[in-house]
Enzyme design. Structure first.
Site, PDB file in Angstrom:
ATOM      1  N   LYS A 161      -4.944  10.647   2.817  1.00 31.04           N
ATOM      2  CA  LYS A 161      -5.993   9.126   3.616  1.00 31.04           C
ATOM      3  C   LYS A 161      -6.858  10.303   4.112  1.00 31.04           C
ATOM      4  CE  LYS A 161      -5.258   6.240   4.132  1.00 31.04           C
ATOM      5  NZ  LYS A 161      -6.649   5.048   2.686  1.00 31.04           N
ATOM      6  N   ARG A 164      -6.818  -0.471  -7.584  1.00 37.23           N
ATOM      7  CA  ARG A 164      -7.148   0.652  -5.941  1.00 37.23           C
ATOM      8  C   ARG A 164      -8.063   1.754  -7.028  1.00 37.23           C
ATOM      9  NH1 ARG A 164      -4.074   1.151  -1.082  1.00 37.23           N
ATOM     10  NH2 ARG A 164      -5.810   1.907  -0.344  1.00 37.23           N
ATOM     11  N   ALA A 168       1.267   5.019  -1.855  1.00 40.70           N
ATOM     12  CA  ALA A 168       0.979   5.311  -3.332  1.00 40.70           C
ATOM     13  C   ALA A 168       2.207   5.012  -4.295  1.00 40.70           C
ATOM     14  CB  ALA A 168       1.186   6.842  -3.667  1.00 40.70           C
ATOM     15  N   GLN A 178      -2.712   3.382   9.820  1.00 38.41           N
ATOM     16  CA  GLN A 178      -1.399   3.516   9.476  1.00 38.41           C
ATOM     17  C   GLN A 178      -0.314   3.555   9.919  1.00 38.41           C
ATOM     18  OE1 GLN A 178      -3.949   3.660   7.055  1.00 38.41           O
ATOM     19  NE2 GLN A 178      -4.147   2.811   5.359  1.00 38.41           N
ATOM     20  N   ARG A 191       1.212  -1.606   0.356  1.00 35.87           N
ATOM     21  CA  ARG A 191       0.505  -0.032   0.337  1.00 35.87           C
ATOM     22  C   ARG A 191       0.658   1.439  -0.054  1.00 35.87           C
ATOM     23  NH1 ARG A 191       1.702   1.332   4.025  1.00 35.87           N
ATOM     24  NH2 ARG A 191       1.082   3.704   3.705  1.00 35.87           N
ATOM     25  N   ASP A 216      -1.434  11.220  -3.306  1.00 39.20           N
ATOM     26  CA  ASP A 216      -2.048   9.506  -3.661  1.00 39.20           C
ATOM     27  C   ASP A 216      -2.156  10.403  -4.475  1.00 39.20           C
ATOM     28  OD1 ASP A 216      -2.126   7.745  -1.904  1.00 39.20           O
ATOM     29  OD2 ASP A 216      -2.754   9.561  -0.369  1.00 39.20           O
TER      30      ASP A 216
HETATM   31  O1  MRU Z   1      -4.853   3.180   1.584  1.00 42.22           O
HETATM   32  P1  MRU Z   1      -2.964   3.440   1.750  1.00 42.22           P
HETATM   33  O2  MRU Z   1      -2.727   3.061   2.913  1.00 42.22           O
HETATM   34  O3  MRU Z   1      -2.445   2.752   0.456  1.00 42.22           O
HETATM   35  O4  MRU Z   1      -2.709   4.945   1.606  1.00 42.22           O
HETATM   36  C1  MRU Z   1      -1.990   5.518   1.025  1.00 42.22           C
HETATM   37  C2  MRU Z   1      -1.242   6.685   2.039  1.00 42.22           C
HETATM   38  O5  MRU Z   1      -0.285   6.088   2.301  1.00 42.22           O
HETATM   39  C3  MRU Z   1      -1.637   7.918   2.485  1.00 42.22           C
HETATM   40  O6  MRU Z   1      -2.354   8.140   1.783  1.00 42.22           O
HETATM   41  C4  MRU Z   1      -0.238   8.469   2.059  1.00 42.22           C
HETATM   42  O7  MRU Z   1      -0.406   9.253   2.949  1.00 42.22           O
HETATM   43  C5  MRU Z   1       0.168   8.716   0.849  1.00 42.22           C
HETATM   44  S1  MRU Z   1       0.974   7.641   0.236  1.00 42.22           S
HETATM   45  C6  MRU Z   1       2.636   8.193   0.157  1.00 42.22           C
END
Ligand code: MRU
Length: 366
Positions: free
Chosen positions: A245, A91, A53, A193, A51, A234
């Site tokens: 997030k 996703r 980006a 997370q 998981r 993301d």
């Molecule tokens: O749902 P996830 O855990 O894949 O979400 C992505 C993230 O970890 C966050 O939004 C993060 O802050 C940015 S991704 C580098």
């Protein structure tokens, strides 16, 4: 990044297999899983074994390369096209996924040796992700004063990319350079997370930190405990609006109210010039079970889940929100720190005005 003295990347490919750190088990178990086919890699992205980006982008690039490797000589392009759709439906929000799949697919179908071209392009994308993150760390380090306290949300550390991370890369660079820093880690419900992954990374790096409840950021801003916030992204739209997030938006609004600088850190592969504004960014809706239950090891260490909400109630679970550009102090990229505006984002894509983006538009059409 080092785990128990050994260097690991979050995701890598060897021969036809993709290897991933299983992030659903962290911080309680450290396990590498192998995805032998592109379908396995798709499932790892969907189930959030991998998981974040950049890590999703690299995994998707490798999945595309796996699909070319698996494809029969006759109907190769058809097989790869279907695989591309499968990868892209894992996703919806992280732009890096769409960017990476398009790059690998386009390069392979234009090549005389699509299997090799796909593998080469995927490997080069993963290396670029790592290099961009390292550079973001160097650039962002200048924002962090010795003795500073940094706030962050979710996990945009090395687990969210191939290595280094984005939001945490400047923190690592600052700490390695001898600065004394403290990190306030939002727990980041519902999947945790922050509490699970960011805290684990910081502990591995021996960086002082504390996990704070998701609803405590305003309190710490008001007490002047947090000097600046750095989060990941993301997807970033053409006007600088940034999806990250869920919960990022309220932190950014509060930070502005209390005069705390709020930065988004992301490589240019996270920008989507095909989205005119944050309104056009697709937001993933995830299972209500993530809100209604929490999981972790029980008293005998066996993984399990318990209900933490009133039985019979339903939940809503949008995984991301969009922070309008006006709440961001700057966007930290591998090319420098950008004041978020349509003109500045366009500047990043200069020379590429006629290149089609993943959404089929050119930056000039946005
Ligand atoms: O749902 P996830 O855990 O894949 O979400 C992505 C993230 O970890 C966050 O939004 C993060 O802050 C940015 S991704 C580098």
């Amino acid at each position: 990044m080092r785990v128990r003295g050994k260097h690991y990347k979050t995701v890598w490919m060897n021969a036809r297999s993709v290897f991933l750190i299983d992030q659903t088990l962290l911080p309680f178990r450290f396990k590498i899983v192998r995805a032998a086919t592109h379908r396995d890699t798709c499932e790892a992205i969907r189930a959030m074994t991998v998981r974040g980006a950049g890590a999703i982008g690299a995994a998707a690039a490798f999945a595309m390369a796996q699909a070319f490797a698996e494809a029969p000589p006759r109907g190769l392009e058809d097989y790869a096209r279907k695989a591309r759709q499968r990868i892209e439906s894992t996703r919806p929000t992280a732009q890096n996924l769409f960017y990476a799949v398009k790059r690998v697919f386009d390069r392979a179908v234009r090549s005389r040796d699509p299997k090799k071209a796909a593998a080469d392009e995927a490997a080069s994308l993963a290396r670029k992700d790592e290099e961009d993150c390292r550079r973001i760390g160097e650039i962002g380090n200048a924002l962090i004063k010795d003795g500073a306290s940094v706030g962050t949300h979710c996990n945009a550390g090395w687990l969210a990319f191939v290595d280094y991370g984005t939001a945490l890369s400047p923190v690592y660079a600052a700490a390695r350079g001898g600065k004394k820093i403290f990190v306030y880690v939002d727990e980041t419900r519902p999947r945790g997370q922050g509490a699970r992954l960011t805290a684990w990374e910081l502990r591995n790096e021996r960086i002082p930190h504390a996990i704070i409840p998701d609803n405590a950021a305003a309190y710490f801003f008001s007490k002047k405990k947090i000097d600046l916030v750095i989060v990941g992204a993301d997807r970033i739209a053409a006007n600088g609006d940034a999806a990250n997030k869920i919960g990022t938006l309220e932190k950014a609004v509060c930070a502005k109210e209390f005069g705390v600088p709020f930065y988004v850190a992301a490589p240019t592969s996270t920008f989507d010039p095909g989205c005119r504004s944050g309104e056009e960014i697709p937001i993933e809706e995830r299972s209500e079970d993530e809100v209604l239950y929490q999981s972790g090891p029980g008293p005998r260490g066996k993984e399990g889940r318990i209900r933490v909400a009133s039985p019979g109630s339903r939940a809503l679970n949008p995984a991301f929100d969009v922070t309008p550009a006006k709440f961001l102090t700057g966007i930290l990229t591998e090319k420098g720190i950008l004041r978020p505006s349509r003109e500045n984002v366009a500047y990043l894509f200069r020379g590429k005005e006629n290149e089609k983006t993943e959404t089929g538009k050119t930056p000039a059409q946005v």
